[in-house]
Design a protein around this motif. Structure first.
Motif, mmCIF file in Angstrom:
data_model
loop_
_atom_site.group_PDB
_atom_site.id
_atom_site.type_symbol
_atom_site.label_atom_id
_atom_site.label_comp_id
_atom_site.label_asym_id
_atom_site.label_seq_id
_atom_site.Cartn_x
_atom_site.Cartn_y
_atom_site.Cartn_z
ATOM 1 N N PHE A 211 64.750 54.634 92.407
ATOM 2 C CA PHE A 211 63.171 54.007 92.545
ATOM 3 C C PHE A 211 63.084 52.971 92.257
ATOM 4 O O PHE A 211 61.844 51.712 92.496
ATOM 5 N N ASP A 212 64.105 52.232 92.322
ATOM 6 C CA ASP A 212 64.171 50.925 91.652
ATOM 7 C C ASP A 212 63.335 50.109 91.056
ATOM 8 O O ASP A 212 63.191 49.434 90.749
ATOM 9 N N VAL A 213 63.235 50.733 89.401
ATOM 10 C CA VAL A 213 62.472 50.382 88.285
ATOM 11 C C VAL A 213 63.302 49.834 87.300
ATOM 12 O O VAL A 213 63.759 50.650 86.941
ATOM 13 N N THR A 214 63.073 48.440 87.431
ATOM 14 C CA THR A 214 64.139 48.106 86.479
ATOM 15 C C THR A 214 63.908 47.558 85.507
ATOM 16 O O THR A 214 64.419 47.397 84.674
ATOM 17 N N ALA A 215 62.812 47.402 85.030
ATOM 18 C CA ALA A 215 61.989 47.424 83.523
ATOM 19 C C ALA A 215 62.138 48.438 82.543
ATOM 20 O O ALA A 215 61.387 49.827 83.312
ATOM 21 N N ARG A 216 62.573 48.969 81.657
ATOM 22 C CA ARG A 216 63.160 50.047 81.237
ATOM 23 C C ARG A 216 62.594 49.131 79.242
ATOM 24 O O ARG A 216 63.186 48.686 79.244
ATOM 25 N N VAL A 217 62.208 50.691 79.096
ATOM 26 C CA VAL A 217 62.025 50.271 77.130
ATOM 27 C C VAL A 217 61.858 51.366 76.410
ATOM 28 O O VAL A 217 61.691 52.170 76.934
ATOM 29 N N GLY A 218 62.998 51.102 75.439
ATOM 30 C CA GLY A 218 63.098 52.725 74.982
ATOM 31 C C GLY A 218 62.280 53.036 73.455
ATOM 32 O O GLY A 218 60.991 52.019 73.493
ATOM 33 N N SER A 219 61.858 53.593 72.769
ATOM 34 C CA SER A 219 60.846 54.216 71.477
ATOM 35 C C SER A 219 62.150 54.984 70.567
ATOM 36 O O SER A 219 62.522 56.078 71.035
ATOM 37 N N THR A 220 61.098 55.286 69.566
ATOM 38 C CA THR A 220 61.470 55.708 68.400
ATOM 39 C C THR A 220 60.750 56.804 68.407
ATOM 40 O O THR A 220 59.460 57.521 68.995
ATOM 41 N N ASN A 221 61.364 58.761 68.985
ATOM 42 C CA ASN A 221 60.642 59.644 69.068
ATOM 43 C C ASN A 221 59.852 60.260 67.603
ATOM 44 O O ASN A 221 61.061 60.427 66.701
ATOM 45 N N LEU A 222 58.608 59.983 67.767
ATOM 46 C CA LEU A 222 57.556 59.915 66.780
ATOM 47 C C LEU A 222 56.848 61.100 66.833
ATOM 48 O O LEU A 222 55.973 61.463 66.474
ATOM 49 N N GLY A 223 57.403 61.893 68.128
ATOM 50 C CA GLY A 223 56.353 62.691 68.590
ATOM 51 C C GLY A 223 55.823 62.720 69.506
ATOM 52 O O GLY A 223 55.552 61.443 69.911
ATOM 53 N N LEU A 224 54.596 63.476 70.084
ATOM 54 C CA LEU A 224 54.026 63.714 71.188
ATOM 55 C C LEU A 224 52.774 62.166 71.270
ATOM 56 O O LEU A 224 52.691 61.796 71.695
ATOM 57 N N GLU A 225 51.683 62.152 69.687
ATOM 58 C CA GLU A 225 50.761 62.332 69.833
ATOM 59 C C GLU A 225 50.963 60.358 69.420
ATOM 60 O O GLU A 225 50.668 59.963 70.436
ATOM 61 N N HIS A 226 52.354 60.622 68.764
ATOM 62 C CA HIS A 226 52.710 58.484 68.926
ATOM 63 C C HIS A 226 53.360 57.455 70.307
ATOM 64 O O HIS A 226 52.177 56.565 70.505
ATOM 65 N N PHE A 227 53.808 58.999 70.661
ATOM 66 C CA PHE A 227 54.469 58.494 72.621
ATOM 67 C C PHE A 227 53.099 58.055 73.052
ATOM 68 O O PHE A 227 52.246 56.848 74.053
ATOM 69 N N LEU A 228 52.193 59.103 73.173
ATOM 70 C CA LEU A 228 50.599 58.417 74.080
ATOM 71 C C LEU A 228 49.843 57.442 73.429
ATOM 72 O O LEU A 228 49.443 56.894 74.219
ATOM 73 N N ASP A 229 50.411 56.843 72.477
ATOM 74 C CA ASP A 229 49.661 55.472 70.966
ATOM 75 C C ASP A 229 49.977 54.805 72.457
ATOM 76 O O ASP A 229 49.543 53.581 72.330
ATOM 77 N N GLN A 230 51.393 54.650 72.031
ATOM 78 C CA GLN A 230 52.010 53.610 72.248
ATOM 79 C C GLN A 230 51.722 53.736 74.295
ATOM 80 O O GLN A 230 51.907 52.428 74.418
ATOM 81 N N VAL A 231 51.869 54.795 74.690
ATOM 82 C CA VAL A 231 51.207 53.990 76.341
ATOM 83 C C VAL A 231 49.517 53.513 76.210
ATOM 84 O O VAL A 231 49.558 53.043 77.408
ATOM 85 N N ALA A 232 49.069 54.259 76.348
ATOM 86 C CA ALA A 232 47.334 53.989 75.613
ATOM 87 C C ALA A 232 47.371 52.802 75.444
ATOM 88 O O ALA A 232 46.947 50.935 76.054
ATOM 89 N N ALA A 233 48.180 51.539 74.365
ATOM 90 C CA ALA A 233 48.118 50.502 74.397
ATOM 91 C C ALA A 233 48.895 49.874 74.998
ATOM 92 O O ALA A 233 48.965 47.926 74.980
ATOM 93 N N ASP A 234 49.320 49.492 75.964
ATOM 94 C CA ASP A 234 50.300 49.494 77.347
ATOM 95 C C ASP A 234 50.445 49.657 78.144
ATOM 96 O O ASP A 234 50.610 50.375 79.450
ATOM 97 N N PRO A 235 48.935 48.804 79.360
ATOM 98 C CA PRO A 235 48.711 49.165 80.748
ATOM 99 C C PRO A 235 49.637 48.622 81.619
ATOM 100 O O PRO A 235 49.537 48.834 82.885
ATOM 101 N N GLY A 236 50.853 48.463 81.138
ATOM 102 C CA GLY A 236 51.705 47.365 81.952
ATOM 103 C C GLY A 236 52.939 48.738 82.085
ATOM 104 O O GLY A 236 54.174 48.176 83.106
ATOM 105 N N CYS A 237 52.874 50.191 81.278
ATOM 106 C CA CYS A 237 53.640 50.863 80.946
ATOM 107 C C CYS A 237 53.553 52.389 81.825
ATOM 108 O O CYS A 237 52.448 51.903 82.365
ATOM 109 N N PHE A 238 54.486 52.758 81.879
ATOM 110 C CA PHE A 238 54.104 54.121 82.550
ATOM 111 C C PHE A 238 54.977 55.034 81.947
ATOM 112 O O PHE A 238 56.894 54.090 81.621
#
Length: 319
Positions: A211-238
């Protein structure tokens, strides 16, 4: 010739560790006893299986050829003992993809098979689960299966048991967060955030390529709660999450169903090719339970005009 399984196990363990000390510790024997078993096996075969020098231990060409069949011999020996003793030990299942909550699907199938005993073992990722299966440390694996590099999955087979729609996971401040549905194409200008390293999640990578999504960023897997915090703090990501997956009641994030097409996440049961379900009662029962639950819950419905699957997952649906 008659193979001594103790000698074969000594060789396989040493070949996996490539270290006599660690192999002896795993087998709870002395290094001298380990060396004697391997020497007797090599003498019986008339071949050198391992090279030993100051740099360590390495497989010879003959040892490399012998390793795969030797593992299968040990598995069959263990199955024969269990059958004769009627031990009825639980089926050991490695699961992976923990942020996508694989246990809920596995539990639904197990609950549909009264009397089936399983022992879930948390696997870190597909490569580690594949290695554990080949070593005989697990009986089956459950998660999304894809081809591994360098043939690391040789000797394994799998059956697709569930196709699950995925939703877009967005910050509540994302420009598209108020939509009732989204098409994957509408996400191409957003950053796809991985809940782990970018090279560890094959499904997200294939989604981005399709689907031609060219911008990608990785994370450190510290669990679901931590990941949700990262998504909540970044309105440009999904990111993507299974539609039926339980998410904590977390302010600042929301999920939006995807359509036109709907991406599907493929869950599979994985096992060794030499462990035939028809001769393994526990594995056969689990597969039958998955088949029955898939029919009851319509887990394997797929319409290519409406849905999207990575090519390899789509191929697994064909007879």
């Amino acid at each position: 010739m008659d193979l001594d399984l103790g000698q074969v196990r000594a060789f396989v363990t040493t070949a996996e560790e490539l270290h006599f000390g660690r192999a002896a510790t795993r087998l709870a024997i002395s290094q001298q006893g380990l060396s004697k078993r391997i020497a007797r096996l090599e003498a019986a075969l008339g071949l050198r299986l391992l090279e030993r020098d100051a740099r360590g231990v390495a497989l010879t060409a003959a040892g490399t050829r012998f390793l795969g069949p030797a593992r299968r011999v040990l598995t069959q020996g263990d199955l024969a003992v269990a059958a004769a003793q009627e031990t009825g030990r639980p089926l050991r299942i490695d699961v992976w993809g923990h942020l996508y909550a694989p246990m809920r699907t596995l539990a639904q199938a197990v609950d549909a098979a009264p009397g089936l005993e399983v022992e879930p073992v948390p696997g870190r990722d597909l490569p580690s689960v594949a290695a554990a299966l080949l070593r005989g440390e697990a009986d089956a694996g459950f998660g999304r299966v894809h081809a591994l590099p360098d043939g690391a999955d040789a000797g394994l087979t799998h059956r697709l048991v569930r196709l699950e729609p995925v939703d877009a996971l967005l910050s509540a401040d994302h420009p598209l967060a108020d939509r009732d549905t989204l098409s994957p194409a509408e996400l191409r200008s957003s950053v796809l955030r991985y809940p782990a390293a970018v090279d560890r999640l094959d499904f997200l990578t294939r989604f981005a390529a399709r689907f031609d999504v060219t911008a990608r960023v990785g994370s450190t897997n510290l669990g679901l709660e931590h990941f949700l915090d990262q998504v909540a703090a970044d309105p440009g990501c999904f990111s993507l999450v299974p539609a039926d997956g339980p998410l904590p009641d977390r302010p600042g994030v929301r999920t939006v169903p995807l359509a036109d097409p709907t991406p599907l996440y493929a869950w599979s049961l994985l096992w060794r090719t030499d462990r035939a379900p028809e001769s393994d009662g526990q594995l056969d029962r689990l597969l039958r339970a998955f088949t029955a639950e898939a029919a009851r819950s319509r887990w394997l419905e797929y319409d290519p005009s409406r849905d999207w699957l990575p090519d390899a997952d789509e191929a697994a649906l064909r007879p």
